[in-house]
Design an enzyme around this catalytic site. Structure first.
Site, PDB file in Angstrom:
ATOM      1  N   TYR A  74      27.435  38.891  37.434  1.00  0.00           N
ATOM      2  CA  TYR A  74      27.465  40.273  37.906  1.00  0.00           C
ATOM      3  C   TYR A  74      26.861  41.089  36.771  1.00  0.00           C
ATOM      4  O   TYR A  74      27.395  41.089  35.654  1.00  0.00           O
ATOM      5  CB  TYR A  74      28.903  40.746  38.124  1.00  0.00           C
ATOM      6  CG  TYR A  74      29.549  40.273  39.405  1.00  0.00           C
ATOM      7  CD1 TYR A  74      28.901  40.430  40.634  1.00  0.00           C
ATOM      8  CD2 TYR A  74      30.822  39.722  39.406  1.00  0.00           C
ATOM      9  CE1 TYR A  74      29.509  40.026  41.810  1.00  0.00           C
ATOM     10  CE2 TYR A  74      31.438  39.318  40.579  1.00  0.00           C
ATOM     11  CZ  TYR A  74      30.767  39.476  41.774  1.00  0.00           C
ATOM     12  OH  TYR A  74      31.370  39.079  42.941  1.00  0.00           O
ATOM     13  N   LYS A 100      21.792  35.730  44.845  1.00  0.00           N
ATOM     14  CA  LYS A 100      22.907  35.549  45.790  1.00  0.00           C
ATOM     15  C   LYS A 100      23.210  36.848  46.528  1.00  0.00           C
ATOM     16  O   LYS A 100      23.492  37.871  45.887  1.00  0.00           O
ATOM     17  CB  LYS A 100      24.159  35.090  45.025  1.00  0.00           C
ATOM     18  CG  LYS A 100      25.383  34.907  45.903  1.00  0.00           C
ATOM     19  CD  LYS A 100      26.519  34.266  45.115  1.00  0.00           C
ATOM     20  CE  LYS A 100      27.731  33.975  45.990  1.00  0.00           C
ATOM     21  NZ  LYS A 100      28.505  35.183  46.301  1.00  0.00           N
ATOM     22  N   THR A 107      24.060  37.960  41.380  1.00  0.00           N
ATOM     23  CA  THR A 107      24.622  38.411  42.660  1.00  0.00           C
ATOM     24  C   THR A 107      24.129  39.831  42.923  1.00  0.00           C
ATOM     25  O   THR A 107      24.237  40.708  42.065  1.00  0.00           O
ATOM     26  CB  THR A 107      26.160  38.339  42.630  1.00  0.00           C
ATOM     27  OG1 THR A 107      26.539  36.955  42.578  1.00  0.00           O
ATOM     28  CG2 THR A 107      26.771  38.968  43.864  1.00  0.00           C
ATOM     29  N   SER A 161      31.528  31.844  37.940  1.00  0.00           N
ATOM     30  CA  SER A 161      31.420  33.303  37.999  1.00  0.00           C
ATOM     31  C   SER A 161      31.569  33.900  36.605  1.00  0.00           C
ATOM     32  O   SER A 161      32.382  33.434  35.796  1.00  0.00           O
ATOM     33  CB  SER A 161      32.521  33.864  38.903  1.00  0.00           C
ATOM     34  OG  SER A 161      32.655  35.252  38.716  1.00  0.00           O
TER      35      SER A 161
HETATM   36  C1  FNR Z   1      34.285  35.697  45.884  1.00  0.00           C
HETATM   37  N1  FNR Z   1      32.889  35.767  45.838  1.00  0.00           N
HETATM   38  C2  FNR Z   1      32.253  35.983  44.633  1.00  0.00           C
HETATM   39  N2  FNR Z   1      30.886  35.994  44.570  1.00  0.00           N
HETATM   40  C3  FNR Z   1      30.243  36.147  43.399  1.00  0.00           C
HETATM   41  O1  FNR Z   1      28.992  36.133  43.378  1.00  0.00           O
HETATM   42  N3  FNR Z   1      30.967  36.305  42.232  1.00  0.00           N
HETATM   43  C4  FNR Z   1      32.319  36.326  42.205  1.00  0.00           C
HETATM   44  O2  FNR Z   1      32.928  36.458  41.142  1.00  0.00           O
HETATM   45  C5  FNR Z   1      33.003  36.197  43.455  1.00  0.00           C
HETATM   46  N4  FNR Z   1      34.386  36.275  43.508  1.00  0.00           N
HETATM   47  C6  FNR Z   1      35.040  35.970  44.707  1.00  0.00           C
HETATM   48  C7  FNR Z   1      36.423  35.924  44.729  1.00  0.00           C
HETATM   49  C8  FNR Z   1      37.086  35.548  45.901  1.00  0.00           C
HETATM   50  C9  FNR Z   1      38.585  35.467  45.925  1.00  0.00           C
HETATM   51  C10 FNR Z   1      36.334  35.208  47.064  1.00  0.00           C
HETATM   52  C11 FNR Z   1      37.012  34.732  48.341  1.00  0.00           C
HETATM   53  C12 FNR Z   1      34.955  35.306  47.045  1.00  0.00           C
HETATM   54  C13 FNR Z   1      32.094  35.390  47.030  1.00  0.00           C
HETATM   55  C14 FNR Z   1      31.899  33.891  47.073  1.00  0.00           C
HETATM   56  O3  FNR Z   1      31.067  33.458  46.034  1.00  0.00           O
HETATM   57  C15 FNR Z   1      31.248  33.443  48.393  1.00  0.00           C
HETATM   58  O4  FNR Z   1      30.063  34.168  48.617  1.00  0.00           O
HETATM   59  C16 FNR Z   1      32.169  33.602  49.606  1.00  0.00           C
HETATM   60  O5  FNR Z   1      33.509  33.354  49.264  1.00  0.00           O
HETATM   61  C17 FNR Z   1      31.720  32.651  50.710  1.00  0.00           C
HETATM   62  O6  FNR Z   1      32.466  32.773  51.850  1.00  0.00           O
HETATM   63  P1  FNR Z   1      33.746  31.837  52.192  1.00  0.00           P
HETATM   64  O7  FNR Z   1      33.370  30.424  51.891  1.00  0.00           O
HETATM   65  O8  FNR Z   1      34.855  32.322  51.309  1.00  0.00           O
HETATM   66  O9  FNR Z   1      34.003  32.141  53.620  1.00  0.00           O
END
Ligand code: FNR
Length: 371
Positions: free
Chosen positions: A143, A222, A169, A119
């Site tokens: 992002y 994404k 994303t 990320s």
């Molecule tokens: C995320 N997610 C996320 N997505 C992204 O594109 N950039 C990011 O920096 C983050 N940061 C992030 C932090 C935390 C604590 C979580 C739980 C999630 C979303 C992540 O990439 C992913 O799409 C989801 O977490 C998938 O679902 P599950 O496996 O957590 O149920």
């Protein structure tokens, strides 16, 4: 912040015999705010629950009396052999859960042989993570928190640091209302309050067009949740469609991603590959996604739990246990490789348990862990 775990992978291997023990240890190591930040979703957390609901609404149709003496769970993507069809999803601010942050996760992914998507809002930053895992399959997620120059700068740096793909994303036009945080007036760590957020709201397909024109890296979008947007992405030369609702952390009252997947698979055909995330915790979850037509599964919260439980060793052990579940599941379905799976192995079913963020782990005592 979780206390860094200093044990070797071997120690962690002996310690955790099931995936739920990893979640349990993460809960013990994390303070209430960090725990809530990981497990929480937006508003009513309906999207979050629907991720599990959609997975649990699928049963298997196993075949028997086939020789499954040798089962191979590996796949090939980005020109690389991967031990499992799994990618550690991009997670911002992993440093909140373990001091090793993105570097520990990238090292574990490299050691095990799966992908890691870094990320853009995670420490120690894209160059340091590349240096920590120079031979790993590393993908970079951005992002777009700035103007064209900001995006171009990250694109160039990701390419220069050997990332195998560039991911934008696209489901964060606005930061959602995370009520677990709001109810506690917990506004620290810049969650949702990062500089440049306005750029995310103004992002449109022209950015995708520009990135596509500027880079030869495989491009991933994404946060695609409809066949309509998947088709537009294909028309923009996108290589991977990432089906995601951000783990139920953005738009509430969305569909579970496994409910979305079939229309994406039908729209995409062979024109692109598909990665999916949202609620994937168990080997059987991964197998369901691949049988339904996905190429790769992203692990979000499971990665956070494993990192908080035991750092790099925790991620390694989580992947080992997941791989063990996957191979047994494939064998019990009567197949020896993912290539033999298709939708005929799946059937609609009534879920046996009420869905929630931890419902894949019925042996966890929920009251103790305040999901
Ligand atoms: C995320 N997610 C996320 N997505 C992204 O594109 N950039 C990011 O920096 C983050 N940061 C992030 C932090 C935390 C604590 C979580 C739980 C999630 C979303 C992540 O990439 C992913 O799409 C989801 O977490 C998938 O679902 P599950 O496996 O957590 O149920």
């Amino acid at each position: 912040m979780a206390g860094p775990y200093s044990g070797s992978p071997m120690t962690a291997a002996v310690e955790f015999e099931t995936l739920h023990e990893i979640v349990q240890r993460a809960r013990q190591n994390l303070g209430q705010n960090d725990w809530d930040y990981i497990v929480g979703g937006s508003e009513t957390e309906t999207t979050l629950r629907r991720n599990r609901l959609a997975l649990d609404s699928i049963a298997f149709r196993p075949r028997v009396l086939r020789d499954v003496g040798r089962v191979e769970a590996g796949v090939e993507h980005f020109g690389r052999r991967m031990r499992l069809p799994v990618c550690l999803a991009p997670i911002g601010a992993l440093e909140m859960f373990h001091t090793g942050a993105g570097a520990s996760v990238a090292r574990a992914a490299q050691a095990f042989g799966v992908g890691h998507m870094m990320s853009s809002v995670c420490k120690p930053g894209l160059e340091a993570v590349a240096a920590a895992a120079p031979d790993g399959l590393r993908l970079f997620q951005l992002y777009a928190l700035g103007d064209e120059a900001f995006v171009d700068d990250h694109l160039a740096r990701a390419a220069a640091s050997g990332y195998a793909a560039f991911c934008l994303t696209v489901d964060t036009a606005y930061y959602s209302r995370r009520e677990r945080d709001l109810a506690k007036r917990h506004f620290t760590s810049g969650r949702g309050r990062v500089a440049g957020r306005d750029f995310l709201a103004r992002l449109d397909w022209r950015t995708v067009e520009r990135v596509r024109a500027k880079s030869t890296l495989p491009l991933i979008l994404k946060g695609i949740a409809t066949a309509e947007d998947a088709r537009i992405a294909l028309d923009h030369g996108v290589d991977w469609i990432y089906v995601s609702n951000h783990g139920g952390r953005q738009l509430d009252h969305g569909r579970g991603t496994m409910e979305i997947l079939p229309e994406i698979v039908d729209a995409v055909g062979v024109r692109a590959k598909i990665v999916i995330d949202g609620g994937f915790c168990r080997g059987s979850d991964v197998v369901k996604a691949l049988a339904a037509g996905a190429d790769l599964v992203g692990l979000g919260r499971m990665q956070c739990f494993a990192l908080a439980a035991a750092g790099e060793a925790g991620i390694l052990r989580m992947l080992e246990l997941l791989g063990d579940e996957i191979r047994r599941c494939l064998g019990l379905l009567g197949v020896t490789a993912f290539a033999e799976l298709d939708r005929s192995y799946l059937h609609a079913a009534v879920p046996a348990n009420a869905p929630h963020v931890l419902s894949a782990f019925p042996l966890l005592t929920i009251d103790d862990y305040r999901y």
